[in-house]
Design a protein around this motif. Structure first.
Motif, PDB file in Angstrom:
ATOM      1  N   UNK A   1       0.830  -1.207   0.000  1.00 16.47           N
ATOM      2  CA  UNK A   1       0.000   0.000   0.000  1.00 16.47           C
ATOM      3  C   UNK A   1       0.859   1.250   0.000  1.00 16.47           C
ATOM      4  N   UNK A   2       1.880   1.272   0.791  1.00 12.59           N
ATOM      5  CA  UNK A   2       2.745   2.453   0.881  1.00 12.59           C
ATOM      6  C   UNK A   2       3.494   2.693  -0.423  1.00 12.59           C
ATOM      7  N   UNK A   3       3.997   1.635  -1.061  1.00 12.66           N
ATOM      8  CA  UNK A   3       4.709   1.804  -2.332  1.00 12.66           C
ATOM      9  C   UNK A   3       3.795   2.366  -3.406  1.00 12.66           C
ATOM     10  N   UNK A   4       2.554   1.889  -3.445  1.00 16.65           N
ATOM     11  CA  UNK A   4       1.597   2.437  -4.414  1.00 16.65           C
ATOM     12  C   UNK A   4       1.299   3.909  -4.125  1.00 16.65           C
ATOM     13  N   UNK A   5       1.158   4.250  -2.849  1.00 21.87           N
ATOM     14  CA  UNK A   5       0.878   5.639  -2.476  1.00 21.87           C
ATOM     15  C   UNK A   5       2.037   6.549  -2.859  1.00 21.87           C
ATOM     16  N   UNK A   6       3.266   6.106  -2.606  1.00 24.62           N
ATOM     17  CA  UNK A   6       4.435   6.929  -2.931  1.00 24.62           C
ATOM     18  C   UNK A   6       4.575   7.144  -4.428  1.00 24.62           C
ATOM     19  N   UNK A   7       4.188   6.156  -5.228  1.00 31.69           N
ATOM     20  CA  UNK A   7       4.304   6.284  -6.684  1.00 31.69           C
ATOM     21  C   UNK A   7       3.136   7.033  -7.305  1.00 31.69           C
ATOM     22  N   UNK A   8       2.186   7.466  -6.493  1.00 28.83           N
ATOM     23  CA  UNK A   8       1.026   8.176  -7.018  1.00 28.83           C
ATOM     24  C   UNK A   8       0.032   7.282  -7.714  1.00 28.83           C
ATOM     25  N   UNK A   9       0.109   5.973  -7.508  1.00 26.79           N
ATOM     26  CA  UNK A   9      -0.814   5.025  -8.142  1.00 26.79           C
ATOM     27  C   UNK A   9      -1.978   4.650  -7.220  1.00 26.79           C
ATOM     28  N   UNK A  10      -2.022   5.266  -6.041  1.00 29.20           N
ATOM     29  CA  UNK A  10      -3.102   4.977  -5.106  1.00 29.20           C
ATOM     30  C   UNK A  10      -3.568   6.297  -4.499  1.00 29.20           C
ATOM     31  N   UNK A  11      -4.837   6.648  -4.666  1.00 25.95           N
ATOM     32  CA  UNK A  11      -5.337   7.900  -4.071  1.00 25.95           C
ATOM     33  C   UNK A  11      -5.228   7.842  -2.551  1.00 25.95           C
ATOM     34  N   UNK A  12      -5.114   9.022  -1.955  1.00 33.83           N
ATOM     35  CA  UNK A  12      -4.991   9.074  -0.511  1.00 33.83           C
ATOM     36  C   UNK A  12      -6.241   8.529   0.179  1.00 33.83           C
ATOM     37  N   UNK A  13      -7.416   8.763  -0.422  1.00 34.64           N
ATOM     38  CA  UNK A  13      -8.648   8.235   0.170  1.00 34.64           C
ATOM     39  C   UNK A  13      -8.632   6.711   0.185  1.00 34.64           C
ATOM     40  N   UNK A  14      -8.115   6.120  -0.896  1.00 34.12           N
ATOM     41  CA  UNK A  14      -8.055   4.669  -0.951  1.00 34.12           C
ATOM     42  C   UNK A  14      -7.054   4.118   0.062  1.00 34.12           C
ATOM     43  N   UNK A  15      -5.912   4.823   0.235  1.00 37.81           N
ATOM     44  CA  UNK A  15      -4.943   4.402   1.247  1.00 37.81           C
ATOM     45  C   UNK A  15      -5.554   4.455   2.632  1.00 37.81           C
ATOM     46  N   UNK A  16      -6.334   5.521   2.914  1.00 37.62           N
ATOM     47  CA  UNK A  16      -6.996   5.625   4.212  1.00 37.62           C
ATOM     48  C   UNK A  16      -8.031   4.510   4.381  1.00 37.62           C
ATOM     49  N   UNK A  17      -8.710   4.128   3.297  1.00 39.72           N
ATOM     50  CA  UNK A  17      -9.690   3.044   3.385  1.00 39.72           C
ATOM     51  C   UNK A  17      -9.021   1.719   3.720  1.00 39.72           C
ATOM     52  N   UNK A  18      -7.878   1.443   3.050  1.00 35.95           N
ATOM     53  CA  UNK A  18      -7.160   0.200   3.304  1.00 35.95           C
ATOM     54  C   UNK A  18      -6.623   0.154   4.733  1.00 35.95           C
ATOM     55  N   UNK A  19      -6.159   1.311   5.208  1.00 30.49           N
ATOM     56  CA  UNK A  19      -5.692   1.342   6.592  1.00 30.49           C
ATOM     57  C   UNK A  19      -6.853   1.111   7.547  1.00 30.49           C
ATOM     58  N   UNK A  20      -8.002   1.702   7.245  1.00 28.26           N
ATOM     59  CA  UNK A  20      -9.154   1.503   8.106  1.00 28.26           C
ATOM     60  C   UNK A  20      -9.566   0.050   8.167  1.00 28.26           C
ATOM     61  N   UNK A  21      -9.492  -0.658   7.030  1.00 30.01           N
ATOM     62  CA  UNK A  21      -9.819  -2.081   7.026  1.00 30.01           C
ATOM     63  C   UNK A  21      -8.807  -2.885   7.850  1.00 30.01           C
ATOM     64  N   UNK A  22      -7.512  -2.542   7.671  1.00 28.27           N
ATOM     65  CA  UNK A  22      -6.465  -3.278   8.383  1.00 28.27           C
ATOM     66  C   UNK A  22      -6.541  -3.056   9.877  1.00 28.27           C
ATOM     67  N   UNK A  23      -7.031  -1.868  10.286  1.00 30.88           N
ATOM     68  CA  UNK A  23      -7.083  -1.544  11.711  1.00 30.88           C
ATOM     69  C   UNK A  23      -8.494  -1.656  12.279  1.00 30.88           C
ATOM     70  N   UNK A  24      -9.355  -2.351  11.560  1.00 29.26           N
ATOM     71  CA  UNK A  24     -10.732  -2.482  12.046  1.00 29.26           C
ATOM     72  C   UNK A  24     -10.772  -3.380  13.280  1.00 29.26           C
TER      73      UNK A  24
END
Length: 803
Positions: A637-660
């Protein structure tokens, strides 16, 4: 002065590398004027001894002997300017007297290397100045004792080094008008010790002394009993005067193992003399001993002056008054301790108190630079050497890369021909296991036009050069032959890829076809995704280095592209169901492959960006699969975010799922570690993205007490890698607490340092000239209007960067 009459050879028992012994030997030889001088050392050195008179020869140097068929089997016989043997050699050459070495030949001593009771074959107890003997009543175990320690203890000293300094090193070299008296006293003392403790009991020691006696008999027969002088370790003196017969001595030498050997002179260093193990001589203070030998008078005053000069070079405030007071204190300490002259202990104590303000920190510099010293000897060009050594010496001179004993760093610009040549040489030597230089972190990074090296020449490298001589007569041919041999014999894919990288760095163009064939064969047969992922970064670096060095890397590019394709296919299933250790290892592979794919050029049959697009798809699969360990999902997830291939909202969604609440706390902590852990700027990401920090904060406060102790080590490991300022800012943000709905309050309103209420347009505009200079914009080299406002798209872009 009248020379005393003698009825036999002059036996000068010495301490190896002792300046007092060296002065005494000089005085005794001047008084006796023998016709021949015999010295403890390998007889193969007789053919080389004349080189000691060459103006290019500067001690410390050493005789190096190595087995022809096994160059790693080697031995050194070091000699310093203050070594009695060196003084005897120089005296004999000056007075046209023959010099002969009488110790056991190197052809035999090298063959003793496999004997568990033997040492290096070149040094015989230099710390004590002679061989040690077995302890009383324990001949079977052959316990070693230090004869000087026994004599020192008998004299009431608890330090053998200090006793030897008092009775030998701090005296003028003679005893009244009799220059032979010191040697008679030492010989008598050694005779008493051998009578008490035995003659040694080690076969090699007995064999050596038998050979010495045979050589002494031959010299006495040729030159006369009273015309022979022998310079040897003091322990051997009683054995040379013993009544053993020639028949008995020859019987001891019968059937000795032997190997074919070669010998030459090589430079030595004071640091090597100071080592007690390996090929060292076991002298704690060679620089101090050299000073004692070379100082014509007032050695303490001259020493303090040297120390003051060194400290001044390091910008330490040391005046003449400091020198005077230090000398007075050293002499006072010597008087109080009952010593004839201030020794190293007294001078060091005085330096610490007067010049160093009681601190031991400057003393480390004094010890390294003066007490030990960084002297590297020199040998003449006419000294014999293996062809590879001669080629290396030629390259060192042509590239102006002089070997030095003192460690230093050099920065190379590969765009310059000389620096490129230096880089090639150092990389070729590394491939040959000749570790003169090691890559260091400098201004440049991997793959740029700059390299940094840390260089230090050690005497043992001459042995490494002799060993590498089996591969070729020049550095280029030897490195090429060894690379080809390693490519054929390598079994692991990572070994071949590392070798390919070395060949490109060293520009071994003739070896590359063999290495590339081996690389293609290993890559085609290896199905382990971990091995493929481990090999890919080295190939990517090789392609980048090849571009810098204008090397044809087309074949390497094809192999690397194929390897990357196989990694993309096999990585997702390989990441499933891993334990903690396997997940951590795979995360490292993930980072390496991500960096490597960013460096790989587009293949001719594939549009640009196709490989990076496939890799992004792989990362999305890893980030979304529940069966993949949390640390890998978070990292993807972090590598995709750094490369601009993952929107910040999507990164926050994935983190929310991982920390649910339904996610296991340990798995959630691992996801956090993968996402914001390591030296990847994860801390700054949390500082500037309040939503992510709020998610982490909310999850952490909701972890059950029973699970908190399990996840705490993971979190501490993650957040401890952040810079102190980042951790402090995160603490401030957490302390302020969330606002309604989980949103954080405005950081400027909260009073957090470093955050303003809004963008300061004036301060942002002030950065533009610097940015234009850095970006090299020729259209804005000069701005005639100091009040110029941003009115172009270009300036708007710069302003965005500035803000």
């Amino acid at each position: 002065m009248t020379t005393p009459l003698r009825d036999g050879p002059l036996l000068l028992g010495v301490r190896h590398h002792g300046p007092g012994s060296a002065r005494a030997v000089q005085a005794a030889l001047d008084a006796a004027s023998p016709r021949v001088v015999l010295i403890e050392g390998p007889p193969e050195g007789d053919a080389l001894v004349s080189l000691a008179a060459d103006p290019q020869m500067r001690p410390p140097v050493a005789l190096l002997a190595h087995a022809v068929d096994d160059p790693g089997r080697a031995a050194f016989w070091p000699l310093a300017e203050f070594s009695p043997e060196w003084v005897a050699i120089r005296w004999a050459l000056t007075h046209d007297a023959p010099v002969r070495f009488i110790d056991l030949p190197a052809t035999h001593s090298l063959a003793f290397k496999d004997d568990s009771e033997e040492g290096d074959g070149g040094e015989d107890g230099n710390e004590a100045g002679h061989d040690s003997a077995p302890g009383p009543g324990d001949r079977e175990r052959a316990l070693r004792i230090d004869p000087l320690a026994v004599l020192a203890e008998a004299a009431g000293y608890d330090d053998a080094e200090r006793w030897w300094e008092d009775v030998v090193e701090h005296r003028g070299g003679t005893d009244g008008d009799d220059p032979f008296a010191p040697f008679a006293a030492v010989g008598e003392a050694m005779g008493a010790l051998r009578e008490e403790y035995g003659d040694g009991g080690h076969r090699r020691d007995l064999v050596r002394e038998a050979y010495m006696r045979l050589q002494l008999r031959a010299a006495r027969k040729e030159f006369g009993d009273d015309q022979v002088a022998v310079v040897c370790g003091a322990w051997h003196v009683p054995a040379l005067g013993a009544g053993s017969t020639a028949t008995a001595d020859r019987a001891l030498l019968k059937g000795l193992p032997k190997v074919k050997s070669e010998m030459t002179w090589v430079p030595w260093t004071h640091h090597r003399l100071a080592r007690h193990s390996g090929y060292g001589a076991g002298i704690d203070s060679p620089g101090w001993y050299g000073h004692l030998f070379g100082a014509p008078d007032r050695p303490v005053t001259r020493w303090m002056t040297k120390v003051a000069g060194l400290l001044r070079e390091e910008d330490q405030p040391v005046s003449s008054a400091h020198v005077i007071e230090a000398v007075r204190l050293a002499e006072t300490l010597a008087t109080m301790r009952g010593r004839p002259l201030a020794g190293l202990t007294e001078t060091t104590d005085a330096i610490r108190a007067v010049m160093c303000d009681g601190s031991d920190v400057p003393l480390a510099l004094i010890r390294d630079r003066l007490i030990v010293g960084d002297v590297l000897g020199e040998v003449p060009d006419s000294a014999p050497a293996v062809p590879l050594q001669r080629d290396l010496t030629r390259l060192q001179r042509s590239l102006r890369l002089k070997p030095e004993a003192l460690e230093r760093e050099v920065d190379l610009d590969l765009r310059k021909e000389t620096d490129a040549g230096r880089s090639r040489l150092l990389h070729r030597l590394r491939l040959l296991a000749i570790g003169w230089g090691e890559p260091a972190a400098g201004r440049g990074s991997t793959g740029t036009f700059r390299e940094s090296w840390r260089l230090r020449w050690e005497p043992e490298l001459y042995v490494r050069v002799a060993e590498a001589g089996v591969w070729g007569t020049t550095v280029l041919s030897a490195a090429t032959a060894k690379a080809e041999s390693q490519a054929v014999s390598a079994t692991a894919l990572s070994e071949v890829t590392a070798l390919a990288e070395q060949c490109l760095l060293a520009e071994l163009t003739d070896a590359l076809p063999v290495v590339m064939k081996a690389l293609a064969d290993r890559a085609a047969l290896d199905a382990d995704v971990g091995h493929l992922a481990q090999a890919l970064p080295a190939l990517a670096r090789s392609l980048r280095y090849g571009d810098v060095r204008s090397t044809d890397t087309a074949a390497l590019g094809e192999v690397a592209a194929g390897l990357a394709e196989r990694v993309c296919v096999g990585l997702p299933p390989a990441c499933a169901a891993l334990d903690a250790d396997g997940a951590a290892e795979m995360r490292a592979h993930l980072d390496g492959v991500h960096t490597a794919i960013g460096l790989l050029p587009a293949a001719p049959d594939r549009p640009a960006g196709d490989l990076s697009g496939r890799w992004a798809a792989v990362l999305r699969k890893l980030a979304a699969r529940d069966t993949v360990p949390g640390v890998i999902r978070g990292r993807a997830t972090r590598l995709l975010l750094d490369d601009g291939r993952l929107p910040e909202d999507e990164a926050a969604r994935l983190m929310g799922l991982a920390l649910s609440p339904g996610a296991p706390p340990a798995d959630a902590a691992a996801w956090i570690e993968g996402f914001v852990g390591g030296a990847s700027g994860g801390g700054m990401l949390l500082v500037h993205d309040e939503r992510l920090l709020a998610l982490v904060d909310t999850w952490l406060t909701g972890v059950p007490a029973a699970s908190f102790t399990d996840v705490l080590p993971l979190l501490r490991r993650t957040f401890s890698a952040y810079e102190p300022g980042v951790r402090r800012t995160l603490g401030e943000l957490v302390r302020r607490g969330p606002a309604g709905g989980g949103a954080r309050p405005d950081r400027a309103e909260a009073g957090i340092p470093g955050f303003g209420a809004a963008v300061d347009e004036t301060r942002a505009d002030a950065v533009l000239p610097v940015l234009r200079l850095l970006l090299g914009d020729p259209g804005h080299e000069q701005d005639p209007d100091p009040d110029h406002r941003i009115d172009t798209d270009h300036d708007n872009d710069l302003a965005g960067v500035a803000r």
